[in-house]
Design an enzyme around this catalytic site. Structure first.
Site, PDB file in Angstrom:
ATOM      1  N   THR A 191       0.866  -1.186   0.000  1.00 43.85           N
ATOM      2  CA  THR A 191       0.000   0.000   0.000  1.00 43.85           C
ATOM      3  C   THR A 191       0.898   1.230   0.000  1.00 43.85           C
ATOM      4  O   THR A 191       1.985   1.202   0.567  1.00 43.85           O
ATOM      5  CB  THR A 191      -0.883  -0.024   1.267  1.00 43.85           C
ATOM      6  OG1 THR A 191      -1.848  -1.040   1.113  1.00 43.85           O
ATOM      7  CG2 THR A 191      -1.567   1.316   1.533  1.00 43.85           C
ATOM      8  N   ARG A 205     -15.021  -5.941   0.421  1.00 46.19           N
ATOM      9  CA  ARG A 205     -14.353  -5.501   1.664  1.00 46.19           C
ATOM     10  C   ARG A 205     -13.649  -4.157   1.423  1.00 46.19           C
ATOM     11  O   ARG A 205     -13.008  -3.950   0.414  1.00 46.19           O
ATOM     12  CB  ARG A 205     -13.353  -6.560   2.102  1.00 46.19           C
ATOM     13  CG  ARG A 205     -12.543  -6.190   3.342  1.00 46.19           C
ATOM     14  CD  ARG A 205     -11.198  -5.592   2.988  1.00 46.19           C
ATOM     15  NE  ARG A 205     -10.384  -5.315   4.179  1.00 46.19           N
ATOM     16  CZ  ARG A 205      -9.279  -4.600   4.172  1.00 46.19           C
ATOM     17  NH1 ARG A 205      -8.824  -4.094   3.049  1.00 46.19           N
ATOM     18  NH2 ARG A 205      -8.601  -4.383   5.279  1.00 46.19           N
ATOM     19  N   VAL A 206     -13.795  -3.240   2.365  1.00 46.76           N
ATOM     20  CA  VAL A 206     -13.100  -1.951   2.279  1.00 46.76           C
ATOM     21  C   VAL A 206     -12.223  -1.801   3.516  1.00 46.76           C
ATOM     22  O   VAL A 206     -12.674  -2.063   4.636  1.00 46.76           O
ATOM     23  CB  VAL A 206     -14.101  -0.773   2.189  1.00 46.76           C
ATOM     24  CG1 VAL A 206     -13.364   0.561   2.202  1.00 46.76           C
ATOM     25  CG2 VAL A 206     -14.956  -0.886   0.923  1.00 46.76           C
ATOM     26  N   GLY A 233      -1.340  -1.322   6.930  1.00 46.08           N
ATOM     27  CA  GLY A 233      -1.378  -2.477   7.812  1.00 46.08           C
ATOM     28  C   GLY A 233      -2.727  -3.154   7.662  1.00 46.08           C
ATOM     29  O   GLY A 233      -3.469  -2.862   6.725  1.00 46.08           O
ATOM     30  N   THR A 234      -3.043  -4.046   8.570  1.00 48.76           N
ATOM     31  CA  THR A 234      -4.347  -4.701   8.500  1.00 48.76           C
ATOM     32  C   THR A 234      -5.415  -3.679   8.874  1.00 48.76           C
ATOM     33  O   THR A 234      -5.540  -3.270  10.035  1.00 48.76           O
ATOM     34  CB  THR A 234      -4.374  -5.932   9.421  1.00 48.76           C
ATOM     35  OG1 THR A 234      -3.283  -6.785   9.027  1.00 48.76           O
ATOM     36  CG2 THR A 234      -5.675  -6.697   9.264  1.00 48.76           C
TER      37      THR A 234
HETATM   38  N1  ASP Z   1      -4.354  -0.944   5.068  1.00 58.90           N
HETATM   39  C1  ASP Z   1      -4.648  -1.613   3.839  1.00 58.90           C
HETATM   40  C2  ASP Z   1      -6.011  -2.250   3.949  1.00 58.90           C
HETATM   41  O1  ASP Z   1      -6.338  -2.793   4.991  1.00 58.90           O
HETATM   42  C3  ASP Z   1      -3.644  -2.645   3.448  1.00 58.90           C
HETATM   43  C4  ASP Z   1      -2.198  -2.299   3.671  1.00 58.90           C
HETATM   44  O2  ASP Z   1      -1.883  -1.229   4.140  1.00 58.90           O
HETATM   45  O3  ASP Z   1      -1.336  -3.113   3.332  1.00 58.90           O
HETATM   46  O4  ASP Z   1      -6.731  -2.250   2.993  1.00 58.90           O
END
Ligand code: ASP
Length: 354
Positions: free
Chosen positions: A218, A246-247, A270-271
């Site tokens: 990302t 999914r968002v 991140g997640t």
């Molecule tokens: N934060 C992003 C999401 O959850 C993914 C990522 O940052 O790698 O969609």
């Protein structure tokens, strides 16, 4: 009648004011990330590492160039992210992660710290540069957030480049999806229509996404311009293998993206579910604004205490109008770079780098 002295001193004052007005109030500064995750030396080949460092350097140079010419933080954020959206190494635009059904559903947001205007899009599948669409939503619509086909249609109407969904396909990201779905015992969707025929390929990175709870790559940028304004932007394909629809946090204002000249500008990675639940980006700004915390301390508190308390993983970058900059992450690595006017470019990947 005015004396020669008063005319003269008046002229000096006018000149002094003009010089003052010309002087930049702030040194520009820019910080970017290219995703956080299990990015360890052991699984990044020297070639892959060099490729990532070169890409980070190229992208931040574009933003720095905008700022150095007196451009706005908003323009710098968009210019930098446009480059990363075209770069197959990153999980944004071309090179984005796939949903479990083998589609690229893109999320993005941008925010102007000078006026708290914001724009965001989710589940976009045809717009080449989702960050530019987020900006169009902010500047050319009365809304903050648009999703799906309506958002793509708006992009087309505002003249933003539309592409066939296969434009976002990359072999490396596809192979990693197949591997992940097989590992999870989930069905593997057919290869997307319009994708190039499968063939031997050399993955640029040896990163094992299936070992990670989220897909690395990302992208996000925060910037401070010479006028003292901040901006933040984030763009992503979201989590690899996500359920369609999914968002994540990236397009959620206050979660993955936030900017206010009253506090700070933040982009997270991140997640995303943890970042949404904590309101990570706004949380960092709250600590700065209402607790008077230095920016780095606020970033570390949110990542290493609040995010970890929820067992969340990821990182963030942040900047303040007074020039404070920060990055913080609790993963083995986060692709990152930063530069301030007159300072040297810093690029990092692993958690043992400064
Ligand atoms: N934060 C992003 C999401 O959850 C993914 C990522 O940052 O790698 O969609």
């Amino acid at each position: 009648m005015k004396s020669i002295f008063s005319v003269f001193s008046g002229a000096i004052m006018v000149t002094a004011l003009a010089v003052q007005a010309q002087q930049p109030a702030h040194h520009w500064s820019i910080v970017m990330h290219g995703g956080a995750g299990v990015i360890a030396r052991a699984n990044l080949t020297p070639d892959a590492e060099a490729a990532y460092r070169a890409s980070l350097k190229r992208a931040i140079a574009a933003g720095a160039n905008v700022l150095d010419k007196g451009g706005s933080a908003l323009d710098a954020v968009e210019a930098t992210i446009n480059i990363l959206e075209d770069d197959p190494l990153f999980n944004a635009g071309h090179g984005a992660a796939f949903s479990a059904e083998g589609k690229n559903e893109l999320d993005s947001a941008i925010m102007d710290g000078s006026n708290l205007k914001a724009g965001a899009v989710a589940d976009v599948t045809r717009t080449r540069h989702p960050i530019s669409l987020a900006r169009a939503v902010m500047e050319k619509s009365p809304y903050v957030m648009m999703v799906g086909t309506g958002a793509d249609a708006f992009a087309a109407r505002t003249g933003l480049e539309q592409v066939d969904p296969s434009y976002f396909f990359t072999e490396a990201r596809w192979q990693s999806l197949v591997k992940q779905l097989q590992k999870d015992g989930r069905p593997v969707p057919p290869r997307p229509a319009g994708a190039p025929p499968p063939g031997p390929y050399i993955p640029v990175a040896q990163l094992d996404e299936s070992a990670d709870s989220h897909s690395y790559g990302t992208v996000g940028v925060v910037a401070l311009d010479r006028a003292g304004n901040t901006a933040a932007g984030t763009s992503t394909g979201g989590l690899q293998g996500k359920m369609p629809g999914r968002v994540g946090d990236s397009p959620i204002i206050g979660a993955g993206t936030y900017a206010s000249n009253q506090s700070c500008a933040v982009s997270g990675t991140g997640t995303g579910e943890y970042f949404i639940r904590l309101g990570v980006a706004r949380e960092v700004c709250n600590l700065v604004q209402f607790k008077g915390m230095p920016l780095q301390q606020a970033a570390d508190q949110v990542i290493h205490k609040e995010l970890e308390a929820l067992h969340g993983d990821g990182g963030l970058i942040a900047i303040m109008p007074d020039g404070q900059r920060a990055w913080s992450f609790n993963t083995p690595g986060m692709f990152r770079a930063r530069q301030t006017e007159g300072g040297k470019l810093e690029i990092g990947i692993y958690n043992d780098e400064p």
